[in-house]
Structure formats: structure tokens, C-alpha cells
Design an enzyme around this catalytic site. Structure first.
Site, short mmCIF file in Angstrom:
data_model
loop_
_atom_site.label_atom_id
_atom_site.label_comp_id
_atom_site.label_asym_id
_atom_site.label_seq_id
_atom_site.Cartn_x
_atom_site.Cartn_y
_atom_site.Cartn_z
N GLY A 19 0.80 -1.21 0.00
CA GLY A 19 0.00 0.00 0.00
C GLY A 19 0.84 1.26 0.00
O GLY A 19 0.63 2.16 -0.82
N GLU A 48 0.20 -23.33 1.29
CA GLU A 48 1.43 -23.18 0.52
C GLU A 48 2.65 -23.63 1.32
O GLU A 48 3.57 -24.25 0.79
CB GLU A 48 1.57 -21.73 0.06
CG GLU A 48 0.53 -21.36 -0.99
CD GLU A 48 0.51 -19.89 -1.36
OE1 GLU A 48 -0.11 -19.55 -2.40
OE2 GLU A 48 1.10 -19.08 -0.63
N ASP A 57 -4.09 -3.84 5.53
CA ASP A 57 -4.40 -4.64 6.71
C ASP A 57 -4.77 -3.79 7.92
O ASP A 57 -5.44 -4.27 8.83
CB ASP A 57 -3.19 -5.52 7.07
CG ASP A 57 -2.93 -6.61 6.05
OD1 ASP A 57 -3.73 -6.75 5.11
OD2 ASP A 57 -1.91 -7.31 6.18
#
Length: 421
Positions: free
Chosen positions: A20, A175, A305
Site C-alpha cells: 500500500g 502453501e 491490513d
């Protein structure tokens, strides 16, 4: 432009050099403003590939890039490596360990942190995966476990050393489990000649009844089947209650002896957000309005976030695409304000879902974009392409591509050096 005129330009301060923060600064490249970008690290980190550093697939400098190098051609950006300690809202200044930095517009893009849900044992002895230090610690620890196990005569102790538990059935957990399986069964299996790899155990623990909950059911099932083929033990509807570094306790009393617990089960805002004097909601995220401004602080924008932005009745997820879209919106809003366009005259923010994806290892991934659902090789190829293109620097793109190709053809993880920390 003269020096005096430059000094009188509006000052935009951005806290956080993640997805961001970097994109807000880039979005203001041609704006008549001065920008100060603050971060306690001097690099931008590509967090989605942290798990590959943790499993010896990539090096630290493959997924991190110096902030100053990113903005070497953007003259209106000044980087400050500093620790933010608070905000003085009355004088509109950011407080740091290197002094006060005053602003006309502030963008808080500080990212997220691991949420251990109050379990002190898990926080103390488990491994999070939100920064480079944690990823390198996991890599060092996993490799060290094999070194110790290779000469441990006690079978119970050896099995505990070779038991690796990943908690959390989201993309990071899936993952990580898949990458651990490939490291252990395709690389280390050929190097530790005196170990019986049937004693190795990888467990993926999830509190709910499904993996990748935001995916369609058929992709959830494909993920489950792929992990099982990779010898990952799946434990659904199981909650962790404690961990002491050697034993993990589950709700109901079951105990799993393990020296390795990787926690990928929760995210919250970083603790810094608690010190900024902003209204907070769930996960300690700052409440923002439809223009991403903090409650009662119109000069403060919060994104990614750190922002509690409600759309369609629920907060947006803490994922990179949200931060990227919000960053572009805030940059556009600030440019509008500079031109005298009130914030209420501008378009409110609305997140456009770009889909979900997760890789489970070699030739295996799942992708869901709109009505499109892909699994297997083509999903893996698409996932790989998207992640390479999102890397900041051309050198990083090329190095990551070459390492992935090398690993694909020869099953070789070259980053298997145990370093001191």
C-alpha cells in the site's frame, strides 16, 4: 520550481513501505507535493513469497528490495528509516525515534501482524511468518532439525524432531505445507542417507471443516487431495490450545510431540496501531469511512491490513489486492484534494474482487477468478506468472523465474544454508 516554492508544497507522510505505502507514493509521482515515506526497515518486502524463503526455495534478497532504489528516479519522495511511536493529532505530526515529522496528509499503511489469540506458549515457541527474520528462522530451524535427527538414537525424540506442524488452512498454511513436503521428500530425502523418511511427518491443522474457505468446493477438494498425495496429514475441525516448544496440545487433550509449529492461523493489525489514537474495531484495525479516512481525522487515511473497511456487510480481507486498490484510491483522493476538490465530491472506495489463488507445489495450484476455476498445472503456471509480475524489480523477476525453473527440472533447493541469527 524555486526552493522556497518547494518548501511550501503540501507534505504527504506515508507510514509503511509495503504494497500500500509504495503504491501511494508512486501514485503521487507527478503531484505537486513532498512525500516522506517512513518504515523501520529499509526494504520493501514481497510477503506472498515469504514461505518460499522459509522452505529454502528463495533467498532473502529475491523477495526484498531497497526502498531508496525503488524511488531513486522519483525526486519528490524522501525515505526515513525510523520507528514510529505515535501521532500528535493536534499538531499533525508523526512521532518517531528520529524526531517529529509533520504532515498535511497522512497515510497509515502499516500492514498486519500474526494473531496468536492470546496463546502465550504458541507466540513464544511457535513460528510466525510475517517478516524476513521469521522466515529465515523457520528455514534455519527446519534444516537444523534434520541435522540433529540424523544422529539422534532415541526414536521418540527423533520423530518429534521430524514432525512439522502448520496451523491454518488458508493460502499461507496450504502453501507452506506443500513447500515443506517438496523440500523434505524431494530434496532432503536424497541427502540424509542414515534417516528413515517414513519417520518424517507434516501435519496441516485447521480449526474449521475446510481448507481455503473462500474457494469453491471443488477447488477445496482438489487442494485436499493434492496435499494428501504429497504426504501431508490433514487435521480439520481441530483447535490448538497450547504449545511448549516440544508438545502441541489440541482441544480435547490430544498431544502431538513436535519441535516445529508454524502458525499461519490468524492476522491482526500491527501493535503500532494501538498507539496512534485512532478508533479501532475487530483485529484492532482502524475504523475508516467510505473514503478510507480515519474516524474524526479527515487528514488521516488508513489502508490495507490496518484498515477496517466494511463492504457488503463485512470487513475486507487482509490481503495484498485490497491494499493495492486502496492505495490507488487514496493517491487519487489526495490529488483531488490538492486541486481543491472536497473529499465528499469524490468517488467513495469500492473493492473489486480479483479472485483467489494458492499454490500447493510443483504443477499444483488452484485459481478462482470470477466464474473461472482452474486447478493443476495451468493454475500453477498462472500463479507463477502473476507473482513474478508483481515483484518490484526486473532483477528479482529474473532471479525468481530462474530459481523456479531450476527447482522444477532438477528438484534442487539451493538456499539451504543454516545461518546464525
Amino acid at each position: 520550481m524555486g526552493e522556497q516554492e518547494k518548501k511550501n508544497r503540501p507534505h504527504v507522510v506515508i507510514v509503511g513501505a509495503g504494497f500500500g505505502g509504495v503504491r501511494v507514493a508512486r501514485g503521487l509521482a507527478k503531484a505537486d507535493v513532498d512525500i516522506t515515506l517512513i518504515d523501520r526497515h529499509n526494504y520493501h518486502l514481497f510477503q506472498p513469497l515469504l514461505y518460499q524463503v522459509a522452505t529454502a526455495g528463495l533467498s532473502v534478497d529475491d523477495i526484498a528490495y531497497p526502498v531508496r532504489a525503488i524511488f531513486k528516479e522519483q525526486k519528490n519522495v524522501n525515505f526515513r528509516m525510523a520507528e514510529v511511536t505515535g501521532l500528535d493529532h493536534d499538531s499533525k505530526c508523526v512521532l518517531t525515534n528520529t524526531g517529529r515529522i509533520c504532515y498535511d496528509h497522512l497515510v497509515v499503511a502499516v500492514g498486519g501482524a500474526t494473531n496468536y489469540f492470546g496463546m502465550e506458549g504458541v507466540e513464544t515457541y511457535g513460528f510466525g511468518m510475517k517478516n524476513l527474520d521469521e522466515a529465515v528462522s523457520i528455514r534455519n530451524h527446519v534444516l537444523k532439525m534434520f541435522e540433529l535427527a540424523s544422529h539422534e538414537p532415541d526414536i521418540d525424540k527423533r520423530r518429534a524432531m521430524l514432525t512439522f506442524v502448520v496451523v491454518g488452512g488458508g493460502p499461507t498454511g496450504v502453501e507452506s505445507a506443500g513447500a515443506l513436503s517438496e523440500l523434505i521428500y524431494h530434496v532432503l530425502d536424497h541427502e540424509y542417507h542414515n534417516l528413515n523418511f517414513k519417520e518424517a511427518r507434516i501435519a496441516l491443522v485447521e480449526a474449521s471443516d475446510k481448507l481455503l474457505a473462500s474457494m469453491p468446493q471443488e477447488l477445496q477438494e482438489a487442494t485436499l487431495e493434492t496435499l494428501i498425495r504429497k504426504r501431508v496429514e490433514i487435521r480439520l475441525c481441530v483447535q490448538v490450545t497450547d504449545y511448549d516448544g516440544q508438545r502441541m496440545t489440541l482441544k480435547g487433550g490430544e498431544v502431538i510431540p513436535t519441535h516445529t509449529l508454524i502458525w499461519a492461523a490468524g492476522v491482526r493489525s500491527v501493535p503500532l496501531l494501538d498507539k496512534l489514537g485512532l478508533e479501532q474495531a475487530s483485529m484492532r484495525r482502524a475504523v475508516v469511512n467510505e473514503f478510507l479516512q480515519a474516524t474524526g481525522k479527515p487528514e488521516v487515511f488508513v489502508i490495507g491490513d490496518a484498515a477496517h473497511f466494511v463492504q457488503d456487510g463485512r470487513p475486507l480481507p487482509m490481503i495484498a489486492p485490497v491494499a493495492i486498490q486502496q492505495a490507488a484510491h487514496v493517491a487519487k483522493s489526495i490529488k483531488g484534494l490538492l486541486k481543491g476538490k472536497a473529499i465528499t465530491e469524490q468517488k467513495p472506495f469500492a473493492y473489486k474482487d480479483v479472485g483467489n489463488m494458492a499454490t500447493i507445489g510443483r504443477n499444483a495450484a488452484v485459481v478462482h477468478v470470477g466464474s473461472i476455476k482452474i486447478k493443476g498445472f495451468w493454475a500453477w503456471a498462472f500463479w507463477s506468472l502473476v507473482h513474478i509480475l508483481r515483484l518490484i524489480d526486473f532483477r528479482n523477476k529474473m532471479v525468481v523465474f530462474m530459481k523456479w525453473m531450476w527447482d522444477y527440472f532438477v528438484y534442487e533447493r539451493v538456499v539451504r544454508i543454516i545461518t546464525r541469527q
